[in-house]
Every structure is written in C-alpha cells, then in structure tokens.
Design an enzyme around this catalytic site. Structure first.
Site, mmCIF file in Angstrom:
data_model
loop_
_atom_site.group_PDB
_atom_site.id
_atom_site.type_symbol
_atom_site.label_atom_id
_atom_site.label_comp_id
_atom_site.label_asym_id
_atom_site.label_seq_id
_atom_site.Cartn_x
_atom_site.Cartn_y
_atom_site.Cartn_z
ATOM 1 N N PHE A 138 0.684 -1.128 -0.039
ATOM 2 C CA PHE A 138 0.033 0.208 0.011
ATOM 3 C C PHE A 138 0.651 1.133 -0.257
ATOM 4 O O PHE A 138 1.539 1.505 1.068
ATOM 5 C CB PHE A 138 -0.959 -0.194 1.188
ATOM 6 C CG PHE A 138 -1.815 1.025 1.210
ATOM 7 C CD1 PHE A 138 -3.089 0.667 0.738
ATOM 8 C CD2 PHE A 138 -1.778 2.154 1.847
ATOM 9 C CE1 PHE A 138 -4.303 1.517 0.799
ATOM 10 C CE2 PHE A 138 -2.513 3.127 2.117
ATOM 11 C CZ PHE A 138 -4.125 2.762 1.698
ATOM 12 N N THR A 141 2.424 6.582 2.026
ATOM 13 C CA THR A 141 3.512 7.407 2.762
ATOM 14 C C THR A 141 4.711 7.758 1.578
ATOM 15 O O THR A 141 5.178 6.767 1.017
ATOM 16 C CB THR A 141 4.187 6.842 4.028
ATOM 17 O OG1 THR A 141 3.019 6.759 4.971
ATOM 18 C CG2 THR A 141 5.106 7.733 4.548
ATOM 19 N N SER A 147 2.714 12.238 8.210
ATOM 20 C CA SER A 147 1.477 12.577 8.964
ATOM 21 C C SER A 147 0.451 13.458 7.887
ATOM 22 O O SER A 147 -0.748 13.766 8.118
ATOM 23 C CB SER A 147 1.843 13.222 10.232
ATOM 24 O OG SER A 147 2.503 12.629 11.040
ATOM 25 N N GLY A 350 19.387 -7.442 32.683
ATOM 26 C CA GLY A 350 20.385 -7.599 31.845
ATOM 27 C C GLY A 350 19.784 -8.694 30.560
ATOM 28 O O GLY A 350 20.167 -8.478 29.325
ATOM 29 N N GLU A 373 0.984 4.542 10.691
ATOM 30 C CA GLU A 373 -0.490 4.753 10.613
ATOM 31 C C GLU A 373 -1.219 5.693 11.601
ATOM 32 O O GLU A 373 -2.189 5.704 12.320
ATOM 33 C CB GLU A 373 -1.225 3.390 10.635
ATOM 34 C CG GLU A 373 -0.584 2.434 9.633
ATOM 35 C CD GLU A 373 -1.556 1.112 9.467
ATOM 36 O OE1 GLU A 373 -2.685 1.243 9.618
ATOM 37 O OE2 GLU A 373 -0.859 0.141 9.050
#
Length: 393
Positions: A138, A141, A147, A350, A373
């Site tokens: 998809f 971006t 954004s 640790g 997203e």
C-alpha cells in the site's frame, strides 16, 4: 500448574473470554497454535537477521488470516470484527512484523481493491491474495509526506488510455515482497486517486530498507516509480480524494488496536514468569514490592487495552464505528503496549536485552507501531477535533 494459572489470570483478569463467541474462541486457538509452533521458536532469530519468514506465507493463506473479513466470494471468511481482532492479537503475540504483513495485505491492499475496485478487479486479485499467492503493498507514505498525506508529490498523468505514474514512497510494508502495489497519486486535476500497479512494470523499483532498529522481521521498502505506464483499467474507479486511502487506514488501525494487545500480553507474561523464577537476595523478585507494583501497573494497562478493543469491535459490528473511535483506541493501545514492553524489559534486567527473550524485541517493534499509521500526536488531534469541533492541525 502455578505458572499456567498465572498466565491465564494475566491474560484474562476481567474474564472477558466468558463473553467470546464460539467463532472467536476457535479463531484465537487456531492462530495461537500456529504462532506457538511456527513463529515463537524462531522469532528472535528472524528479527535479528532482518528477515521476514516468506515460507510461512502459504500457511498464512491456508490459516485464513489474509483478508478474513471479506466475503467468501472474494476469498475471505466473512469473520466478525471481534474474531478478526483476536486473530490480529495472536499474530502480534508472535511479532509485530507478522501482524503487519497480514494487516497490510488484508486491511490495506485487499480492502482498497474490495472497497474501490471494479468487480473484475476484485475477482482477479482478491482470491489469490487471500490464499497468499499474490502479495500486495500500500503505497501512500512518501519521504516528505507522512502525517500529511495530502502533501504527496507522486503524480499520475493521463496519457490516452493509460496513466503514467512518477514519484516515490517510503516505509512501505511488504514493498519488496509484493506482486502488486496499490499506489496513491494525484491526477492531472490534483485529486488523489488509487491505482493497482504490477511491481514488474518497467520503471517500478522496490528497495529494501536495511537500517531499521525496529520491526526488523517486517519487509519494509522504498518504492520508486519512474514513468510507470499502466492501463486506465488498473485505476480503482471509486477511489477519489484523500478519504479513500484514509478509509483503508481506519481498517488497518483497527487491526493494530487488537494486535498491540498480543505484544503487550506476551511481554507481561514473560516478565511475570521471570519474576517468579529469578531469585535475588534470597527470594524471588516477584516477592518484592517494586516488581509487584510494576506488574500491577502493566496489568491495569492491559485490561484497559482489552476493554477498549472489545467495545471498538462492538461498534464496528453495529456499523456505528467512526474513525475518531479508532484513533482514540490506536493512540492508547500502541502507547500502552510500548510502556508494558519497556517495563517488562526492565524486570528482566540484563537478560531483557537478549533476543532469547521477547520483551526487548516487542519494545523495539512497538516504537514503530506507536508511530506508523498515525502518530500518538496526530491521533490526539483527530480525537480533539472530534470532541471540541476545532481543527488544531
């Protein structure tokens, strides 16, 4: 037996499973067995190597996790939103990268074709995608448009009966695995449109991103489209405007709301069992007040995540779900899961930084899930706008 009781109580402290349908129970049990058998023993190794387990894709198709909410006519299973949710939860219990693969395949690429494509497009692509024979990605971006997707610079210029697409996409899950890419681009009028682009088309290049310190099991890519020419028939005709890709994101974000529960649950369970077995100063660290405070804080967050997701599922099933509902739940659950995984890593001391354990891997992955997203801040503004009717973007 004591450890099993602890795990069961942590997983379902508020007895929500008592309300599950038979479908939800069957789906969760089936996917959990698969994840325990095929994913858990190798997840740390795959994550550290930066490899997605491609050999599992046919099994994921057989399992029915690719586009399961779509109608059976298009290869789906017609699952309820709640059954789909617990499916995503169990996948992300294994690794966020595994759930992301399924979310992008089903919630983004397949959903875009189902919602906005022609009948021919649906029947051509969706059944094969549901079986895992055809992988999709998809492409929304961009390097300079995350954004703010309206700022995309990818263009689709009309050329007779063809479109010529040029631009770049970044942070694209499944990008270098994909056979087809759903690409979003602005047409000659500046309107955002969707296109099905075969990844073997001349001028299309997918480049794996190898520098990730998070979501390392996920196949993440940059996509470059250099005058990629596709027939007009590859356009998604009903996708017009930015609302189209955003509606797909709402579907995928719903899966994230549930998936993050799985990662949080795995981290919390690991921390609790470790605290029971780790002895310091003559007693298990689980018998110390500081560790118990951490565990209770984590459990409180987990239960809230579960309640939010469950009510979101009911809204979805009742057709009363709004995107602001999903934003609030994604905002909360991704951030809560991240905090749980961080605290779990701390309890493991640790040992927590080793991929022989799960918490550090989950914590690193959830840094991405909290961001992609829609960041925490963007979803804050979406919900704020919905509540106050003032746009603060």
């Amino acid at each position: 037996m004591a450890n099993q009781e602890i795990m069961e109580k942590i997983e379902d402290f508020y007895r929500l499973k008592d309300t599950w349908t038979e479908e939800e129970v069957d789906v969760a049990d089936t996917v959990r067995r698969f994840v325990d058998r095929e994913v858990m023993p190798h997840a740390g190794e795959w994550w550290q190597a930066g490899e997605f387990p491609r050999h599992l894709i046919p099994q994921l198709g057989t399992l029915g996790v690719l586009g399961p909410t779509l109608p059976e006519a298009y290869g789906g299973s017609g699952l309820s939103p709640l059954a789909y949710g617990v499916m995503m939860q169990e996948l992300e219990r294994g690794d966020s990268g595994l759930r992301s693969f399924a979310s992008v395949q089903g919630g983004l690429a397949m959903y875009a074709i189902y919602r906005y494509g022609t009948e021919e497009q649906k029947r051509t692509y969706l059944p094969r995608m549901a079986r895992g024979e055809l992988i999709g990605c998809f492409g929304l971006t961009e390097p300079d448009a995350g954004s703010d997707p309206a700022a995309m610079t990818t263009r689709a210029a009309k050329d007779g009966d063809f479109y010529v697409i040029s631009g770049a996409k970044r942070w694209i899950t499944n990008g270098h695995l994909a056979d087809i890419a759903v690409i979003w681009a602005k047409d000659d009028a500046g309107i955002v449109r969707g296109f099905i682009v075969p990844t073997d088309a001349p001028g299309f290049h997918a480049v794996p991103i190898r520098t990730k310190a998070s979501m390392r099991m996920s196949a993440t890519s940059e996509l470059y489209l250099d005058h990629v020419k596709i027939p007009q028939s590859y356009q998604l005709p009903d996708a017009r405007g930015l609302g189209a890709p955003l509606s797909c994101l709402t579907q995928a974000r719903y899966g994230i709301v549930w998936g993050t529960i799985g990662a949080a649950l795995d981290a919390l369970t690991e921390a609790a069992l470790y605290a029971k077995s780790r002895v310091a100063f003559g007693k298990p660290i689980a018998a110390t007040q500081l560790v118990q405070a951490h565990i209770v804080d984590m459990e409180s967050q987990l239960v809230t995540m579960q309640l939010l997701a469950r009510q979101l599922g009911h809204l979805y099933a009742d057709h009363t779900l709004r995107y602001a509902h999903v934003s609030l739940a994604k905002r909360h659950n991704a951030r809560a899961a991240l905090m749980i995984a961080r605290q779990a890593r701390e309890i493991l001391g640790g040992n927590g930084i080793s991929t022989e354990y799960h918490s550090m891997r989950h914590a690193a992955n959830l840094e991405t899930v909290d961001t992609y997203e829609g960041t925490y801040e963007i979803h804050t503004l979406i919900v704020g706008r919905d509540l106050l009717q003032e746009d603060a973007f």
